[in-house]
Each structure stands twice: as C-alpha cells, then as structure tokens.
Design a protein around this motif. Structure first.
Motif, mmCIF file in Angstrom:
data_model
loop_
_atom_site.group_PDB
_atom_site.id
_atom_site.type_symbol
_atom_site.label_atom_id
_atom_site.label_comp_id
_atom_site.label_asym_id
_atom_site.label_seq_id
_atom_site.Cartn_x
_atom_site.Cartn_y
_atom_site.Cartn_z
ATOM 1 N N PHE A 82 0.821 -1.204 0.000
ATOM 2 C CA PHE A 82 0.000 0.000 0.000
ATOM 3 C C PHE A 82 0.858 1.259 0.000
ATOM 4 O O PHE A 82 0.415 2.307 -0.442
ATOM 5 N N GLY A 83 2.076 1.169 0.541
ATOM 6 C CA GLY A 83 3.057 2.244 0.493
ATOM 7 C C GLY A 83 2.555 3.620 0.869
ATOM 8 O O GLY A 83 2.852 4.587 0.189
ATOM 9 N N GLY A 84 1.784 3.738 1.942
ATOM 10 C CA GLY A 84 1.301 5.046 2.382
ATOM 11 C C GLY A 84 0.077 5.534 1.645
ATOM 12 O O GLY A 84 -0.390 6.637 1.895
ATOM 13 N N VAL A 85 -0.446 4.748 0.727
ATOM 14 C CA VAL A 85 -1.626 5.129 -0.048
ATOM 15 C C VAL A 85 -2.845 4.404 0.508
ATOM 16 O O VAL A 85 -2.783 3.213 0.796
ATOM 17 N N GLU A 86 -3.954 5.114 0.675
ATOM 18 C CA GLU A 86 -5.184 4.486 1.151
ATOM 19 C C GLU A 86 -5.624 3.402 0.175
ATOM 20 O O GLU A 86 -5.585 3.591 -1.037
ATOM 21 N N ALA A 87 -6.025 2.263 0.724
ATOM 22 C CA ALA A 87 -6.474 1.133 -0.091
ATOM 23 C C ALA A 87 -7.875 0.723 0.358
ATOM 24 O O ALA A 87 -8.170 0.705 1.548
ATOM 25 N N THR A 88 -8.738 0.403 -0.605
ATOM 26 C CA THR A 88 -10.087 -0.054 -0.292
ATOM 27 C C THR A 88 -10.200 -1.534 -0.652
ATOM 28 O O THR A 88 -9.593 -1.998 -1.609
ATOM 29 N N SER A 89 -10.983 -2.262 0.147
ATOM 30 C CA SER A 89 -11.142 -3.700 -0.056
ATOM 31 C C SER A 89 -12.601 -4.096 0.075
ATOM 32 O O SER A 89 -13.355 -3.479 0.823
ATOM 33 N N GLY A 90 -12.939 -5.160 -0.628
ATOM 34 C CA GLY A 90 -14.217 -5.822 -0.454
ATOM 35 C C GLY A 90 -13.937 -7.283 -0.176
ATOM 36 O O GLY A 90 -12.958 -7.837 -0.673
ATOM 37 N N PHE A 91 -14.778 -7.914 0.649
ATOM 38 C CA PHE A 91 -14.541 -9.315 0.988
ATOM 39 C C PHE A 91 -15.858 -10.035 1.199
ATOM 40 O O PHE A 91 -16.901 -9.418 1.428
ATOM 41 N N SER A 92 -15.803 -11.359 1.114
ATOM 42 C CA SER A 92 -16.937 -12.213 1.481
ATOM 43 C C SER A 92 -16.370 -13.534 1.965
ATOM 44 O O SER A 92 -15.250 -13.911 1.619
ATOM 45 N N GLY A 93 -17.146 -14.211 2.803
ATOM 46 C CA GLY A 93 -16.659 -15.470 3.335
ATOM 47 C C GLY A 93 -17.661 -16.140 4.239
ATOM 48 O O GLY A 93 -18.853 -15.831 4.203
ATOM 49 N N THR A 94 -17.157 -17.040 5.050
ATOM 50 C CA THR A 94 -17.994 -17.834 5.942
ATOM 51 C C THR A 94 -17.501 -17.685 7.376
ATOM 52 O O THR A 94 -16.350 -17.311 7.614
ATOM 53 N N PHE A 95 -18.398 -17.972 8.318
ATOM 54 C CA PHE A 95 -18.001 -18.009 9.716
ATOM 55 C C PHE A 95 -18.629 -19.213 10.383
ATOM 56 O O PHE A 95 -19.640 -19.743 9.922
#
Length: 126
Positions: A82-95
């Motif tokens: 990411f090197g100091g840059v804002e990063a956005t993420s999306g995720f899905s999964g199980t619990f």
C-alpha cells in the motif's frame, strides 16, 4: 458472527508475496482494527444459516474496509503493497462459531487490484 475482538492473518494472492497480521473489533456491523503498520475501518453484514432449531452458529458475511498506513517500515528494503496510499477492499466469506475465513480484493491507489485471503479467530467477547 459474534461481536468481539478477533485476530486476523492476511495472505496476498495473485502471485504477490505479502502478508499481515493484526486485530479487528467486530461490533454490530462495524469493524475497526490494525497492526504495527496499518489500521482499517469498515462495515460488514452477516447472513446466518438456518437449522430446525432456529439460527445457526454458521453463516456467510461480506463487507468492505479502508486501510491506511500509520507507521513506516523500519526496513528500508521492505516494499509495502500500500506504500502510504489508502487502499479499499471488499470481501466475502464464511463463519463458524468463533472463526471466519474470507476472500477479497483490495484496490490500491485506484488502479491495481490484488486478491487476498484472511483467517479470523475470536479472542474475546464484549
């Protein structure tokens, strides 16, 4: 998915060597967390499985988060993704009870996307 403090272990995919660990607080659809170099905030939704006895301890969840770097790496040869840059993420999964697994995609600097997988384990309830 129970409210609580979770450990998280992240491994990058797509041929990129990268990993991170830290903690996340999950509470009523909000997540906050971080580790020695990064912090994240975001939101999630859950969908419980059903059984004959009502809601199950198993289900699916999905969400998004924003990650920022709060401390530079001490090693000058380290190359943070990411090197100091804002990063956005999306995720899905199980619990399942006190653990969760997710797969997601992080968008770095608005132009590079990378896959990741993460494992969570609940450490404390609140």
């Amino acid at each position: 998915m129970k409210n609580g403090l979770y450990s998280i272990h992240i491994h990058m995919l797509d041929g990129v060597k990268g990993r991170d660990s830290g903690v996340l607080i999950l509470r009523d659809g909000v997540l906050l967390g971080g580790g020695p170099y990064f912090w994240s905030r975001g939101a999630y939704t859950i969908r419980n499985g059903n059984s004959n006895n009502g809601p199950s301890k198993h289900g699916t969840w999905k969400g998004e988060l924003v990650t920022n770097q709060h401390t530079p790496f001490a090693d000058g040869f380290a190359r943070p993704l990411f090197g100091g840059v804002e990063a956005t993420s999306g995720f899905s999964g199980t619990f399942s009870d006190d653990t969760a697994e997710v797969f997601g995609t992080v968008l770095v600097a608005g132009h590079r996307s990378l896959g990741f997988r993460a494992s969570l384990k609940r450490l404390a309830e609140f």
